[in-house]
Scaffold this motif. Sequence first.
Motif, PDB file in Angstrom:
ATOM      1  N   ALA A 100       0.826  -1.210   0.000  1.00  0.00           N
ATOM      2  CA  ALA A 100       0.000   0.000   0.000  1.00  0.00           C
ATOM      3  C   ALA A 100       0.860   1.260   0.000  1.00  0.00           C
ATOM      4  O   ALA A 100       0.536   2.251  -0.672  1.00  0.00           O
ATOM      5  CB  ALA A 100      -0.924  -0.010   1.221  1.00  0.00           C
ATOM      6  N   PHE A 101       1.962   1.232   0.735  1.00  0.00           N
ATOM      7  CA  PHE A 101       2.852   2.392   0.800  1.00  0.00           C
ATOM      8  C   PHE A 101       3.460   2.672  -0.573  1.00  0.00           C
ATOM      9  O   PHE A 101       3.567   3.821  -1.001  1.00  0.00           O
ATOM     10  CB  PHE A 101       3.957   2.133   1.828  1.00  0.00           C
ATOM     11  CG  PHE A 101       4.742   3.356   2.211  1.00  0.00           C
ATOM     12  CD1 PHE A 101       4.275   4.212   3.188  1.00  0.00           C
ATOM     13  CD2 PHE A 101       5.954   3.648   1.592  1.00  0.00           C
ATOM     14  CE1 PHE A 101       4.991   5.339   3.550  1.00  0.00           C
ATOM     15  CE2 PHE A 101       6.676   4.769   1.946  1.00  0.00           C
ATOM     16  CZ  PHE A 101       6.200   5.618   2.928  1.00  0.00           C
ATOM     17  N   GLY A 102       3.841   1.606  -1.276  1.00  0.00           N
ATOM     18  CA  GLY A 102       4.393   1.766  -2.617  1.00  0.00           C
ATOM     19  C   GLY A 102       3.374   2.353  -3.579  1.00  0.00           C
ATOM     20  O   GLY A 102       3.696   3.231  -4.391  1.00  0.00           O
ATOM     21  N   ILE A 103       2.125   1.890  -3.505  1.00  0.00           N
ATOM     22  CA  ILE A 103       1.065   2.426  -4.358  1.00  0.00           C
ATOM     23  C   ILE A 103       0.843   3.902  -4.057  1.00  0.00           C
ATOM     24  O   ILE A 103       0.651   4.720  -4.965  1.00  0.00           O
ATOM     25  CB  ILE A 103      -0.240   1.624  -4.164  1.00  0.00           C
ATOM     26  CG1 ILE A 103      -0.048   0.190  -4.670  1.00  0.00           C
ATOM     27  CG2 ILE A 103      -1.404   2.295  -4.884  1.00  0.00           C
ATOM     28  CD1 ILE A 103      -1.212  -0.728  -4.363  1.00  0.00           C
ATOM     29  N   MET A 104       0.882   4.248  -2.778  1.00  0.00           N
ATOM     30  CA  MET A 104       0.697   5.641  -2.380  1.00  0.00           C
ATOM     31  C   MET A 104       1.819   6.524  -2.943  1.00  0.00           C
ATOM     32  O   MET A 104       1.562   7.631  -3.444  1.00  0.00           O
ATOM     33  CB  MET A 104       0.671   5.752  -0.859  1.00  0.00           C
ATOM     34  CG  MET A 104       0.444   7.165  -0.330  1.00  0.00           C
ATOM     35  SD  MET A 104       0.709   7.279   1.446  1.00  0.00           S
ATOM     36  CE  MET A 104       2.496   7.136   1.539  1.00  0.00           C
ATOM     37  N   LEU A 105       3.047   6.037  -2.879  1.00  0.00           N
ATOM     38  CA  LEU A 105       4.173   6.812  -3.410  1.00  0.00           C
ATOM     39  C   LEU A 105       4.055   7.013  -4.914  1.00  0.00           C
ATOM     40  O   LEU A 105       4.329   8.096  -5.436  1.00  0.00           O
ATOM     41  CB  LEU A 105       5.492   6.107  -3.082  1.00  0.00           C
ATOM     42  CG  LEU A 105       5.949   6.133  -1.626  1.00  0.00           C
ATOM     43  CD1 LEU A 105       7.241   5.337  -1.470  1.00  0.00           C
ATOM     44  CD2 LEU A 105       6.161   7.565  -1.148  1.00  0.00           C
ATOM     45  N   ARG A 106       3.648   5.963  -5.621  1.00  0.00           N
ATOM     46  CA  ARG A 106       3.478   6.100  -7.072  1.00  0.00           C
ATOM     47  C   ARG A 106       2.368   7.081  -7.410  1.00  0.00           C
ATOM     48  O   ARG A 106       2.492   7.889  -8.340  1.00  0.00           O
ATOM     49  CB  ARG A 106       3.193   4.732  -7.710  1.00  0.00           C
ATOM     50  CG  ARG A 106       4.385   3.794  -7.683  1.00  0.00           C
ATOM     51  CD  ARG A 106       4.189   2.638  -8.632  1.00  0.00           C
ATOM     52  NE  ARG A 106       3.055   1.798  -8.276  1.00  0.00           N
ATOM     53  CZ  ARG A 106       3.111   0.815  -7.384  1.00  0.00           C
ATOM     54  NH1 ARG A 106       4.245   0.552  -6.736  1.00  0.00           N
ATOM     55  NH2 ARG A 106       2.056   0.078  -7.131  1.00  0.00           N
TER      56      ARG A 106
END
Length: 290
Positions: A100-106
Motif C-alpha cells: 500500500a505504501f508503494g502504491i501511495m508513493l506512485r
Amino acid sequence: MDAFIQFLSSGLTEGARYALVALGFTLIYNASGALNFAQGESVMIGGMVTAVLLQTQMPFWLAMLLAVLAGLAVSLLLQRVFTYTLQRSGVLQVIILTVAFGIMLRGLAHVLWGTQTRSIPPFSGSEPLRIGGATILPQALWVMGITAVVLAGLAWFFRHSRTGRGFVAASLDPTTAQLMGIDVKRVLLLAFGLSGVLGAIGGIVTAPITYTYADVGVMVGLKGIIAAIIGGMGSPWGAVFGGFAIGLAEAMTAGYVSSAYKDAVPFVMIVLLFMVKPTGLFGRRRVERV
C-alpha cells in the motif's frame, strides 16, 4: 564477439540496478523477517527527484545528494509505520502495508510530476566508447564503478565496523544479539536507511541510460525481489549475484532471441530454480523471530 560485448555491457548496467534493489530487500528481510514491497519506489524517487531538481538549474551534485536524502527520508518514514505495524500484528500485515505504501508513493509521484518519462544528463558525456565493433556508453562504466564502490563500502562496514557487526549478529540470531546488548530496533532503522539510499543511488546512476518515470519502481522492485530469492533470501552476496544474473540473462535474451521475452526471463529463472533448489543458490536457514 562485438555483439556479445554490447549485450554484456547492457546486462551489467541493468544488473547493477537490480543488485542494489535486491540488496535492500535482503537487508530489511534479515532485520525483520518481512519483505518491503515498496523498495522499488526508492529507485523511482532517486531518479525522479534528481531529474526534477535539475530542471530548476540546481547543481548536479546537489540534486543527486538531495535525491538520495529524499530516498532515505521516505524509507525512514516507512520504517516507523513498519515497526508500529509489526509490533501490533504480524508479518503478513506488514507486507500488505509496504504494498500500500508503494502504491501511495506512485500515486503521489503521478500527482507531483505527471506520467511523462524524464532523463538525467550522463555524468561524463554521451560520446560512446568503442571496443572493437561494439560501443559502450560512458555512463555504463559509471554505473558499474559506483556499484562496485558501494558494495565494497558495505562489505567493509559489515565486517569491520562495530555497528555493522552488530547488524550481522542481529540478523543471524536476534534474541541472542539482544541479550548481548545490541539494539535490534536500531538494526531495523539502519536496514531501512541503507535500503533507501541503495535504491536511490541505483535510480540516479541508471537514469541517464534507462530513463525514469513514476512507475519505474514496479518492475524494478519485482525483479529485485526475484534476484534476492534466486540468490537466497538472507544472503547479501546472493542478492547481488541474483541481480547481475537477471540483468545478463535479460540482455542476452533480448539480443539473441527477442526483446519481447525480456521481462519474462526472471520469472522463468525463478521457476527453474525452485525445481532444483527452493532455498536459492546461497540460501541459509534463518532464525525465526517470535
